[in-house]
Design a protein around this motif. Structure first.
Motif, mmCIF file in Angstrom:
data_model
loop_
_atom_site.group_PDB
_atom_site.id
_atom_site.type_symbol
_atom_site.label_atom_id
_atom_site.label_comp_id
_atom_site.label_asym_id
_atom_site.label_seq_id
_atom_site.Cartn_x
_atom_site.Cartn_y
_atom_site.Cartn_z
ATOM 1 N N SER A 41 1.721 2.981 9.133
ATOM 2 C CA SER A 41 2.752 2.290 8.554
ATOM 3 C C SER A 41 2.595 0.595 8.339
ATOM 4 C CB SER A 41 4.118 2.635 8.501
ATOM 5 O OG SER A 41 4.102 4.192 8.152
ATOM 6 N N VAL A 42 3.017 -0.007 7.359
ATOM 7 C CA VAL A 42 3.782 -1.486 7.723
ATOM 8 C C VAL A 42 4.754 -1.885 7.314
ATOM 9 C CG1 VAL A 42 2.746 -3.639 6.743
ATOM 10 C CG2 VAL A 42 1.076 -2.091 6.539
ATOM 11 N N ASP A 43 5.505 -2.247 8.705
ATOM 12 C CA ASP A 43 6.551 -2.109 8.470
ATOM 13 C C ASP A 43 6.917 -3.513 9.148
ATOM 14 O OD1 ASP A 43 7.230 0.612 9.077
ATOM 15 O OD2 ASP A 43 6.468 0.274 11.384
ATOM 16 N N PRO A 66 6.275 -1.945 -5.815
ATOM 17 C CA PRO A 66 5.300 -2.096 -6.973
ATOM 18 C C PRO A 66 3.949 -0.554 -6.138
ATOM 19 C CG PRO A 66 5.671 -3.570 -6.118
ATOM 20 C CD PRO A 66 6.556 -3.135 -5.601
ATOM 21 N N HIS A 67 3.477 -0.721 -5.347
ATOM 22 C CA HIS A 67 2.121 0.409 -4.977
ATOM 23 C C HIS A 67 2.884 1.372 -4.137
ATOM 24 C CE1 HIS A 67 0.006 -3.401 -6.931
ATOM 25 N NE2 HIS A 67 1.028 -3.855 -5.998
ATOM 26 N N GLY A 68 4.371 1.301 -3.428
ATOM 27 C CA GLY A 68 4.686 2.808 -3.201
ATOM 28 C C GLY A 68 4.041 2.521 -2.282
ATOM 29 N N THR A 69 4.995 3.765 -1.055
ATOM 30 C CA THR A 69 5.025 3.715 0.582
ATOM 31 C C THR A 69 3.737 4.348 0.938
ATOM 32 O OG1 THR A 69 5.946 5.775 0.563
ATOM 33 C CG2 THR A 69 7.121 3.565 0.251
ATOM 34 N N GLY A 70 3.039 5.369 0.339
ATOM 35 C CA GLY A 70 1.465 5.868 0.694
ATOM 36 C C GLY A 70 2.034 7.142 1.271
ATOM 37 N N GLY A 176 4.130 -0.271 3.033
ATOM 38 C CA GLY A 176 2.962 0.410 2.932
ATOM 39 C C GLY A 176 2.368 1.017 3.996
ATOM 40 N N LYS A 177 1.390 1.267 3.830
ATOM 41 C CA LYS A 177 0.125 1.331 4.633
ATOM 42 C C LYS A 177 -1.215 1.023 5.092
ATOM 43 C CE LYS A 177 1.623 5.603 5.173
ATOM 44 N NZ LYS A 177 1.482 6.636 6.459
ATOM 45 N N LYS A 184 -2.028 -5.272 -2.105
ATOM 46 C CA LYS A 184 -0.697 -4.664 -1.674
ATOM 47 C C LYS A 184 0.593 -4.396 -1.225
ATOM 48 C CE LYS A 184 -3.538 -1.239 -4.985
ATOM 49 N NZ LYS A 184 -4.313 0.019 -5.154
ATOM 50 N N ILE A 185 -0.039 -4.763 0.156
ATOM 51 C CA ILE A 185 1.378 -5.467 0.902
ATOM 52 C C ILE A 185 1.733 -6.713 1.027
ATOM 53 C CG2 ILE A 185 1.373 -5.147 3.800
ATOM 54 C CD1 ILE A 185 -0.944 -3.945 4.137
#
Length: 233
Positions: A41-43, A66-70, A176-177, A184-185
């Protein structure tokens, strides 16, 4: 003291501890220094200049990334039979009422979000001691107590998240991931931070956003230039 690994040393060497990075720079860097074997994950951690002990300074809200959390969000809908088909068609993973109330009482909490219709909250309320500490209690303030089951479930599946400041004045969330493109992040992080800025309590004095850090799972954190974020919004 734990020994630092070769990969951890390499990751640290790529971060300038004296620099505050832009969101786009941090998004690229967090991908570069990630060395986990899984899609981490990107936190983001945001320290706010608020006193969470005061009700009028409790910062809480929701945001649709916008691009969800993955992440595949597992949704339980607690509702009366007439709303079950709507919930299932929208993509809910679990739908029902009495059987799930019993399962939760017996210790089952293998879900990420619970949505409930207002009419069943009398049965859901007593579950607060189990669901509350896990952040799973349905709440009208964040839209998880609603009659609009279909749109709520779809939003949650597509990346709508809720957040609130903790007792230390910090908001923590995944945005994100590391497998996401850096753009996207960045987009997700911007939307998250823009929402927090809009929620500034009128009673908060002095600097509102005091620090922002971005990190990947098991990776060192990267300091974001909070002034650049504030000026963009």
């Amino acid at each position: 003291m734990a020994r630092i690994t070769k990969n951890e040393k390499l990751a640290l060497s790529k971060i300038d501890k004296d620099k505050k990075y832009s969101l786009s720079e941090a998004a690229s860097l967090v991908k570069d220094i990630s060395n986990t074997k899984f899609d981490s994950s990107v936190d983001i951690d945001v320290k706010l200049g608020v006193d969470p002990r005061k009700a009028d300074q409790m910062v809480r809200g929701t945001v649709s990334l916008p691009h969800g959390t993955g992440k595949d969000v597992r949704v339980l809908v607690l509702c009366t039979p007439d709303k079950e088909e709507e919930a299932k068609s929208a993509g809910a993973d679990h739908v029902g009422l009495d059987e799930y109330v019993k399962k939760i009482k017996d210790g089952w909490t293998d879900i990420d979000v619970i949505v409930a219709t207002p009419s069943v909250m009398g049965k859901v309320g007593p579950l607060g001691r189990i669901l509350g500490p896990r952040g799973l209690m349905p709440n009208p303030k964040i839209g998880t107590v609603t009659m609009d089951i279909a749109n709520t479930v779809k939003d949650l599946k597509q990346g709508k998240i809720d957040f609130k400041v903790d007792k230390y004045g910090i908001i923590h969330s995944a945005v994100g991931k590391v497998s996401f493109d850096a753009d996207k992040i960045t987009d997700n992080a911007k939307e998250f931070l823009k929402t927090i800025l809009k929620l500034r309590p009128a009673s908060a004095k002095g600097g509102y956003i005091q620090s922002i850090f971005m990190s990947g799972t098991m990776s060192p954190s990267i300091r974001i230039d909070e002034k650049s974020v504030i000026s963009e919004n």
